[in-house]
Design a protein around this motif. Sequence first.
Motif, PDB file in Angstrom:
ATOM      1  N   LYS A 205      44.154  34.611  49.107  1.00 27.02           N
ATOM      2  CA  LYS A 205      43.490  35.796  49.666  1.00 27.02           C
ATOM      3  C   LYS A 205      42.997  35.578  51.084  1.00 27.02           C
ATOM      4  O   LYS A 205      42.760  36.533  51.820  1.00 27.02           O
ATOM      5  CB  LYS A 205      42.336  36.226  48.762  1.00 27.02           C
ATOM      6  CG  LYS A 205      41.194  35.226  48.681  1.00 27.02           C
ATOM      7  CD  LYS A 205      40.092  35.720  47.764  1.00 27.02           C
ATOM      8  CE  LYS A 205      38.928  34.726  47.698  1.00 27.02           C
ATOM      9  NZ  LYS A 205      37.841  35.209  46.806  1.00 27.02           N
ATOM     10  N   SER A 224      50.385  47.989  50.253  1.00 28.73           N
ATOM     11  CA  SER A 224      49.331  48.251  49.269  1.00 28.73           C
ATOM     12  C   SER A 224      48.873  46.988  48.539  1.00 28.73           C
ATOM     13  O   SER A 224      47.702  46.851  48.210  1.00 28.73           O
ATOM     14  CB  SER A 224      49.803  49.294  48.244  1.00 28.73           C
ATOM     15  OG  SER A 224      50.965  48.854  47.563  1.00 28.73           O
ATOM     16  N   GLN A 225      49.784  46.039  48.289  1.00 36.30           N
ATOM     17  CA  GLN A 225      49.414  44.790  47.608  1.00 36.30           C
ATOM     18  C   GLN A 225      50.124  43.623  48.295  1.00 36.30           C
ATOM     19  O   GLN A 225      51.005  42.987  47.710  1.00 36.30           O
ATOM     20  CB  GLN A 225      49.786  44.854  46.125  1.00 36.30           C
ATOM     21  CG  GLN A 225      48.976  45.872  45.337  1.00 36.30           C
ATOM     22  CD  GLN A 225      49.354  45.883  43.864  1.00 36.30           C
ATOM     23  OE1 GLN A 225      50.519  45.999  43.499  1.00 36.30           O
ATOM     24  NE2 GLN A 225      48.366  45.750  43.009  1.00 36.30           N
TER      25      GLN A 225
END
Length: 373
Positions: A205, A224-225
Motif C-alpha cells: 500500500k 479503481s483498485q
Amino acid sequence: MDGGGMKDDVGFNEVFFDCTKYGKKIPKENYLVTGKYPIVDQGQTIIAGYTDDPEGIFNDIPAIVFGDHTRVIKYVDKPFFLGADGVKLLKSNRSDVWYKYLFYALTAAHIPNTGYNRHFKWLKELIIPIPSLEKQQEITTILDKVTELIAMRTQQLSELNLMVKSRFIEMFGNPASNPMGWDKRPLAEYITYANNGIARRGNDKNGSIVLRLVELQSGFIDYSQPNRIILTVAEQSRYLLKHNDFLFARVNGNPSYVGRSSVFHDIGVPVYHNDHIIRVHLSEADLNGVFVSNLLNSDYGIQEMKSKIKTSAGQYTISQDGISAILVISPPLPLQNEFAAFVQQVDKSKFEIQKGLKQMEIQYNALMQQYFG
C-alpha cells in the motif's frame, strides 16, 4: 432477518422445482439472428437467438433460467425456448411469491465460481427469505426502478461511444478500405521509444502504482483498485509512464485480452507498468494520441492486432515487432486534433453519466444487502 419484514426463511427446494425437462432445447447451430420466438441460454445476454418454429415453446411464464456453468440468472416473462447446454428452468411451487422477487433473491446469493463446472448444487443449498406478498412487491418495485435507471445510464454511455465511432468514420472513413486515401504506414515509423514493463511482482500500500492487464482496458485505464509496488530508483527511471504513452496488453491465456490498448494520460502521481504491458511512445508531431487510441480500438485496429498475435504453450502474445508492423492511417494533424477535441467533449458527458451510474450501482448493492443479506 430485518431489511423488509421477513416472515420466513426457507430452503431452495421449498420454493423451487426443476422443470428443465419441460422446456424444449434448441441447438446453438439452429439459432436465428431474428425470428418470432426467443431462445434463452446461459450466456450473458437475455436473448441468445430466435426460432420461427412454435412447436414445444414454453408458455408457463414467468419463469427463472439458471446458467449451470455460468451462474447467470434470468427472469423470463414471455414464451421461450431453452438453449441446448447448461441451463436449468425453474418454477415456484408456492403461491405466496412474486417471481421477480425470487429472481432478485437468487441474484443476491453468493454462488462460488468453480470454473466451467456445474453450479446447480450450490444453488440448491440456498436459504431464501420470503416476506409477505405486499413486501415482496414493494422490494421488487424499488429494485426494478434502480435497475431501470442503471440500464438507462448504461445505454446512454453506449450511445455516446457509438457517436464517437460514427464521427471517426465520418471524418476519416473506414481505415480498412481507406476511401479518403490517407497515407498508410507501419506504426514503427512513428515510434520514438518502446519497452516492456517490470517483471517483479508485489503489492504494498505504500508503493507506487504499477499497472497490470486488469487495469488496461480498451480505450481507458481503470484506477479503481491499483496494484502498488515499492520500486528501486532504477526501476522508477526505466518504467515511469509519460503523458501520451501507448500501452498494449502483451501476453495472456485469453487471446481477446492481448493487444488491448489505451493512451496514458498524466494523473498527477507517478504510474509505472508491469511486463504484461508494452509501452510505446509515438511522434506527437505526426499522430494525436486520442486519434490513434480510437483507431486501434476500432474494428480495423482490433483485426490488425489479431493478425500480429502469436501463440506458444497456451499463451497468446504480441511483441514490440508485431506492434511496430501495425498499419495506421495518418490524416493531417489538425484534423486529428479536431477529432480529439470532439472526443474530449463527449468524455465530459460520459464522466457525469459514469459518476451517476456508479452511485446507482452502490445504491443497488446496498438495497440488495438490506433485503437479502
